[in-house]
Design an enzyme around this catalytic site. Structure first.
Site: not given
Ligand SMILES: NC(=O)C1=CN([C@@H]2O[C@H](COP(=O)(O)OP(=O)(O)OC[C@H]3O[C@@H](n4cnc5c(N)ncnc54)[C@H](OP(=O)(O)O)[C@@H]3O)[C@@H](O)[C@H]2O)C=CC1
Ligand SMILES: Cc1cn([C@H]2C[C@H](O)[C@@H](COP(=O)(O)OP(=O)(O)O[C@H]3O[C@@H](C)C(=O)[C@@H](O)[C@H]3O)O2)c(=O)[nH]c1=O
Length: 284
Positions: A59-61, A14, A35, A12, A126
């Site tokens: 995480a499930y993101t 981070l 997993d 992922g 989430y």
């Molecule tokens: N993205 C964001 O904007 C933000 C993220 N966070 C938190 O930061 C952390 C990292 O986020 P980020 O790097 O963006 O996440 P990503 O979605 O980029 O990566 C998440 C990773 O978790 C893996 N994953 C998902 N489901 C499972 C599972 N069931 N078992 C094992 N691995 C799994 C995915 O695997 P695979 O590659 O196979 O899908 C992926 O590699 C998370 O805890 C997220 O909640 C917090 C704030 C903002």
């Molecule tokens: C793609 C798109 C998004 N948006 C809005 C939707 C949302 O309110 C905001 C951000 O959109 P995204 O869907 O990209 O991001 P979002 O999934 O909301 O991002 C979140 O990810 C999870 C994992 C976190 O933990 C949060 O901190 C946050 O970063 O922008 C628009 O208004 N227009 C667009 O075309």
């Protein structure tokens, strides 16, 4: 126990950045190796590896999909974290859990950056699953919980707002982006550096770590197109007009005071971070 730092979710954004910065000191675990939906795999891997530190980036993101997939979301973001916390207690592992600004929602009065003491109010599935994960992580005696926001990094193959804007602009001359959600989208490289700094300082408890200052997603989109010299026109809309399945905070700017006091470091601004990401990406 060895000095290894285990990273889950290493494929992922981070997790990948942490693995890059740690190099050989990291045991990078991808979903196939670790997993979240398989407690036995979690127990087996941690018992064999016995790392000194476990950084859980898995995480499930999928924020919107979670609204109709609650079981899988809670299993990954809460139940698995509870299992990890229990094992970290039993095996004397330092547990680092990553969480989100989405644990906040309502605020009263003039918005000011939210501190680690601000009461949480998660709205969507989430967000609720991530707060439950924080509570679970806090049961590990030696835990560090880091809340961050709007992560982007790792190049064009990753799913994030910046890459979505760039991809959509290749087929759409105009986009509609919400202008009523204010937060601090953050570059994974800066967040990873800060997380490792906290770990090296033996920090424990809850910390907010994002880039600094704040922006609406609309203004962020404008900055992306300005820096990439794209002529895409962005229309400001409301959250209601956008109509996404999951609710999102109107204001989730995180205060960085605790991090600054603990480390003596100021985080780079979101604008500076975006410029560096887009420059790095060009050669990614
Ligand atoms: N993205 C964001 O904007 C933000 C993220 N966070 C938190 O930061 C952390 C990292 O986020 P980020 O790097 O963006 O996440 P990503 O979605 O980029 O990566 C998440 C990773 O978790 C893996 N994953 C998902 N489901 C499972 C599972 N069931 N078992 C094992 N691995 C799994 C995915 O695997 P695979 O590659 O196979 O899908 C992926 O590699 C998370 O805890 C997220 O909640 C917090 C704030 C903002
Ligand atoms: C793609 C798109 C998004 N948006 C809005 C939707 C949302 O309110 C905001 C951000 O959109 P995204 O869907 O990209 O991001 P979002 O999934 O909301 O991002 C979140 O990810 C999870 C994992 C976190 O933990 C949060 O901190 C946050 O970063 O922008 C628009 O208004 N227009 C667009 O075309």
């Amino acid at each position: 126990m060895n000095s290894t730092i285990a990273i889950t979710g290493a494929a992922g954004q981070l997790g990948g950045e942490l693995a890059k910065q740690l190099g050989g000191a990291a045991a990078s675990l991808t979903r196939s190796q670790f997993d979240l939906s398989d407690d036995d795999s979690i127990r087996r891997v941690l018992a064999e590896l016995r790392p000194s530190v476990l950084i859980n980036c898995a995480a499930y993101t999928a924020v919107d999909m979670a609204e109709t997939d609650a079981d899988a979301c809670f299993r990954a973001n809460a139940k698995a974290v509870a299992t990890m916390a229990e094992l970290c207690h039993d095996l004397n592992i330092r547990f680092v859990q990553i969480s989100t600004d989405y644990v906040f929602d309502a605020y009263a009065g003039i918005p000011t950056p939210l501190s680690e003491e601000t009461p949480t109010s998660p709205q969507g599935i989430y967000a609720q699953s991530k707060l439950q994960g924080e509570l679970a992580a806090a049961t590990a005696p030696n835990h560090l919980i880091v809340r961050t926001c709007g992560l982007y990094g790792g190049g064009p193959t990753k799913r994030n707002f910046v890459e979505t804007m760039i991809r959509l602009s290749e087929s759409k001359p105009e986009l509609r982006v919400v202008n009523d959600q204010r937060c601090t989208p953050s570059y994974c490289r800066d967040v990873a550096t800060a997380v490792l700094r906290l770990i090296r300082q033996d920090a424990t408890g809850l910390y907010h770590v994002t880039n600094s200052e704040s922006v609406t997603w609309y203004d962020m989109a404008q900055e992306v197109f300005s820096l990439t010299r794209r002529s895409t026109h962005v229309h400001p809309i409301t959250t209601t007009e956008y109509g996404a399945p999951a609710p999102r905070p109107a204001y989730s700017v995180l205060s960085l005071n605790k991090y600054a006091q603990a480390t003596g470091q100021e985080m780079p601004t979101w604008r500076d971070a975006l410029q560096r990401y887009l420059a790095d990406r060009r050669f990614a």
